[in-house]
Write an enzyme that holds these catalytic residues in place. Sequence first.
Site, mmCIF file in Angstrom:
data_model
loop_
_atom_site.group_PDB
_atom_site.id
_atom_site.type_symbol
_atom_site.label_atom_id
_atom_site.label_comp_id
_atom_site.label_asym_id
_atom_site.label_seq_id
_atom_site.Cartn_x
_atom_site.Cartn_y
_atom_site.Cartn_z
ATOM 1 N N CYS A 166 41.627 43.458 38.467
ATOM 2 C CA CYS A 166 42.500 42.581 37.664
ATOM 3 C C CYS A 166 41.744 41.446 36.993
ATOM 4 C CB CYS A 166 43.593 41.984 38.548
ATOM 5 S SG CYS A 166 44.847 43.176 38.924
HETATM 6 N N1 CO8 Z 1 63.082 48.440 47.225
HETATM 7 C C1 CO8 Z 1 63.795 47.860 48.220
HETATM 8 N N2 CO8 Z 1 63.214 47.291 49.301
HETATM 9 C C2 CO8 Z 1 61.873 47.310 49.385
HETATM 10 C C3 CO8 Z 1 61.068 47.917 48.387
HETATM 11 C C4 CO8 Z 1 61.726 48.498 47.279
HETATM 12 N N3 CO8 Z 1 61.038 49.072 46.278
HETATM 13 N N4 CO8 Z 1 59.770 47.775 48.743
HETATM 14 C C5 CO8 Z 1 59.741 47.130 49.912
HETATM 15 N N5 CO8 Z 1 61.005 46.843 50.324
HETATM 16 C C6 CO8 Z 1 61.434 46.170 51.540
HETATM 17 C C7 CO8 Z 1 60.394 46.268 52.637
HETATM 18 O O1 CO8 Z 1 60.571 47.462 53.375
HETATM 19 C C8 CO8 Z 1 60.705 45.034 53.468
HETATM 20 O O2 CO8 Z 1 61.798 45.305 54.324
HETATM 21 P P1 CO8 Z 1 61.863 44.658 55.807
HETATM 22 O O3 CO8 Z 1 61.879 43.168 55.570
HETATM 23 O O4 CO8 Z 1 63.121 45.233 56.355
HETATM 24 O O5 CO8 Z 1 60.607 45.105 56.484
HETATM 25 C C9 CO8 Z 1 61.190 44.021 52.430
HETATM 26 O O6 CO8 Z 1 61.583 44.771 51.295
HETATM 27 C C10 CO8 Z 1 60.115 43.025 52.035
HETATM 28 O O7 CO8 Z 1 58.897 43.743 51.683
HETATM 29 P P2 CO8 Z 1 57.567 43.025 51.334
HETATM 30 O O8 CO8 Z 1 57.257 42.023 52.385
HETATM 31 O O9 CO8 Z 1 56.545 44.067 51.021
HETATM 32 O O10 CO8 Z 1 58.015 42.301 49.971
HETATM 33 P P3 CO8 Z 1 57.354 41.101 49.226
HETATM 34 O O11 CO8 Z 1 58.350 40.029 49.057
HETATM 35 O O12 CO8 Z 1 56.032 40.740 49.795
HETATM 36 O O13 CO8 Z 1 57.110 41.701 47.758
HETATM 37 C C11 CO8 Z 1 55.287 42.493 46.441
HETATM 38 C C12 CO8 Z 1 56.245 42.786 47.588
HETATM 39 C C13 CO8 Z 1 56.097 42.358 45.171
HETATM 40 C C14 CO8 Z 1 54.296 43.637 46.330
HETATM 41 C C15 CO8 Z 1 54.557 41.153 46.710
HETATM 42 O O14 CO8 Z 1 54.074 41.113 48.021
HETATM 43 C C16 CO8 Z 1 53.411 40.888 45.771
HETATM 44 O O15 CO8 Z 1 53.554 40.894 44.557
HETATM 45 N N6 CO8 Z 1 52.223 40.573 46.336
HETATM 46 C C17 CO8 Z 1 51.053 40.243 45.558
HETATM 47 C C18 CO8 Z 1 50.474 41.464 45.053
HETATM 48 C C19 CO8 Z 1 49.373 41.231 44.085
HETATM 49 O O16 CO8 Z 1 49.275 40.259 43.399
HETATM 50 N N7 CO8 Z 1 48.533 42.202 44.001
HETATM 51 C C20 CO8 Z 1 47.520 42.221 43.057
HETATM 52 C C21 CO8 Z 1 47.391 43.636 42.719
HETATM 53 S S1 CO8 Z 1 46.833 43.898 41.164
HETATM 54 C C22 CO8 Z 1 45.144 44.197 41.212
HETATM 55 O O17 CO8 Z 1 44.429 43.653 41.959
HETATM 56 C C23 CO8 Z 1 44.641 45.215 40.286
HETATM 57 C C24 CO8 Z 1 44.249 46.421 41.020
HETATM 58 C C25 CO8 Z 1 43.795 47.444 40.055
HETATM 59 C C26 CO8 Z 1 44.906 47.999 39.209
HETATM 60 C C27 CO8 Z 1 45.608 49.128 39.880
HETATM 61 C C28 CO8 Z 1 46.524 49.846 38.915
HETATM 62 C C29 CO8 Z 1 47.383 50.901 39.598
#
Ligand code: CO8
Length: 384
Positions: A166
Amino acid sequence: PRRTSSKVPSVTAMALSGSGLFTPAQSISNEELVASFNEFVRRHNAAHAQAIEAGTMQPLSASSTEFVMKASGIGNRYVMDKAGILDPDIMCPRLPERANDQISVLAEMAVSAARDALKAADRKPEDIDGVLVAASNMQRAYPAMAIEVQEALGIEGFAFDMNVACSSATFGLQAAADMVRAGNARAILVCNPEICSGHLNFRDRDSHFIFGDVATAFVIERADESDGANAWEIVSTKLKTKFSNNIRNNFGFLNRAAPEGIGKPDKLFVQEGRKVFKEVVPMVAEMLVAHLADNGVPASDLKRLWLHQANINMNDLIARKVLGRDPLPEEAPNILAEYANTSSAGSVIAFHKYSEDLKAGDTGLLCSFGAGYSAGSVILRKLQ
Ligand code: CO8
């Protein structure tokens, strides 16, 4: 004595003299994506009903549009192939192979954004001495995508690829500025083509909604040689990396040497999103605050923050830490609702779309962060 800060007396000022954007023609809303995912889940659970009933297999859970918007701020994404991604039997883009004498799809996207950037910088291919393709995933191992882009645009000189996930765009920006400053090129074109849909696991509920496809590009040259109305002086750049396995993709040329792993989910994008969130926000906020202080730029001078576009809640937190107060929406523009996370291109899209209204002397901060971990900070000042 050894310097302790990143502040360097500016020898020759560098400029980002124009930016460009390629947006794919097709897009997928959260509603469409979640409907396809949930149909996949329904079919999967129906096909394994006996095992689920017997307790030997866990059923898959449905995704939800409410979760996606609330957790990430993402509402839509552009893609290079919508039909394949939404087909519950396929769930990945279908981009037919092209003959070697045709331009490859990643290069085509880069060239489109590059032409836009050259126009904005008021530059022609003969003014450019180098091309960088700085992006998360190259379409092939070699020849470098950048050399194909160079050829397609008719640019002399040199070209190479670089990948810092990224943060590829900010790392590419610093690399280009350093090369121009050293006299190794008059101007460098940096392209960030990102076909994120190629390596996103659309069957993974935790991440199926995160990424979109796009390409950005920009031109770097000496500030005193840039005459475009869109030029920004690069006041300072600061880069940081720290190893982490929390965002990882194990796809690579050694996969065939371990056939047992082929097709496993770790050969696509995998992350521990919550850990990334918790670890990256403070790392980036501290870096930005220190970078501004090193350069004597008070936060109150910042007219705009073009932050990496991964998650709206992360951006709100980072902007609050940098500014010391809640940001106004126009101060830290968000393109997530329309574009989703486009890896290295995200902050460049924000810059491209939300910088024209600023005036000569206005200061802004371009920032990236992501896998590696990697983070980049660029202080920009409008020239004209
Ligand atoms: N629908 C409904 N519920 C869901 C879903 C869904 N799709 N997904 C997860 N849940 C549930 C989980 O099961 C969990 O349930 P429970 O509490 O019962 O266990 C609950 O929702 C909460 O889950 P999370 O804790 O995972 O949710 P978050 O609030 O943390 O949100 C995110 C998830 C949006 C992924 C968030 O953590 C985030 O954005 N984190 C930062 C990520 C980030 O910035 N990453 C950078 C990546 S980009 C990068 O580096 C480039 C890489 C190269 C490119 C790759 C291209 C493919």
